[in-house]
Design an enzyme around this catalytic site. Sequence first.
Site, short mmCIF file in Angstrom:
data_model
loop_
_atom_site.label_atom_id
_atom_site.label_comp_id
_atom_site.label_asym_id
_atom_site.label_seq_id
_atom_site.Cartn_x
_atom_site.Cartn_y
_atom_site.Cartn_z
N ASN A 183 0.76 -1.19 -0.05
CA ASN A 183 0.01 0.05 0.04
C ASN A 183 1.05 1.28 0.10
O ASN A 183 0.34 2.39 0.17
CB ASN A 183 -0.82 -0.08 1.25
N LYS A 184 1.96 1.12 -0.15
CA LYS A 184 3.01 2.34 -0.08
C LYS A 184 3.22 2.99 -1.59
O LYS A 184 2.73 2.64 -2.41
CB LYS A 184 4.51 1.81 0.59
#
Length: 369
Positions: A183-184
């Site tokens: 999710n970065k």
Amino acid sequence: MTKFIPVSEPSITQKEIEYVLDAVKSGWVSSIGEYIEKFERKFAEFVGTKYALTTSNGTTGLHLALVTFGIGDGDEVIVPDLTFIATANAVTYTGAKPVFADVDPETWCIDPEDIRRKITSKTKTIIPVHLYGHPADMDAINEIAREYGLFVLEDAAEAHGAGYKGKKVGSLGHAGIFSFYGNKIITTGEGGMVTTNDEKFYERARYLRDQAMSKEKRYWHTDIGFNYRMTNIQAALGLAQLERIEELIEKKRQIFKWYKEYLGDIEGIRLNPEKEWAKNVYWMVCMVMDNDFGITRDELMKKLKEKEIDTRPFFYPISQMSMYNYGVINNVAYKISQVGLNLPSGVNLDKNDVEYICENIRKIIKYRG
Ligand SMILES: Cc1ncc(COP(=O)(O)O)c(C=O)c1O
């Protein structure tokens, strides 16, 4: 049927597929390979540090950096109360004690004044976290560190490319760490990076990361090291993502602008800050409910979920969790964590998605402004 809108999702293009395929085909599937070297070199260039060292994830990056500083039993490390649990856990792994400082009410990042209050004779390191993509106030933190002779380890897990007075986060303390979780801002699946300008620190971190094997004698180990390495396959994905990072950050900033356009006029709703000295990369679009809209944050999240809109609550203050509850109350962290949420922030969102999300928020909170 309404489509499900996740909080986050990676952007994978043909470039990522090609690089990963190339890495797999090369046979260099473990932690030696061209992609590792390139990814580290290009990431150091991007952040503006002399060195960058890949790790298996951001948590191991934090642990490795702390061990490299020599942090251990009997030491204290000051961390913000409002952060992901990994920041505190990495301190605990070393045998040291994480001490929780409150956060600034505007930036939600560690409050330098509270750092001062939490310093004792045992304090060795400060870990500022650049929360949700906004940098912490690094000048003030570095000044305190100089005064007391402390290390500064930037936790930039959520802030790739964020700027502080013209410099990038990860280049402002003794060392920095990044996460490349799915999710970065850029991802390697799981992965991390340690950045630094200090050659000695880099050499020792690298040695400890690689099982602390003697340079002179193979399979002779001179410390208790770790296997905290990233694979060449992951680095191939990371390099492709890094080559697109400006585009990905621009999209994050654009998504935030759309939210601001649709929600910015609502009194009592606060979105992410961007201080005059900062460039926010808006890893997660944040909304803080300062007014009583007749609905709690958790009820709002539930109602959005019914519309297939995913959200996340802000982190809970770590000092409230049983392992770390020493009876400290950090008022700002405590208050904000109850009324803050992350809205869908994935780079695949378009303007219509954001409009749809915001329309639903306005309806649910019955805002008729
Ligand atoms: C602030 C912060 N620090 C550390 C980490 C740990 O990174 P990882 O999940 O890659 O171990 C994360 C996130 O995931 C994070 O958000």
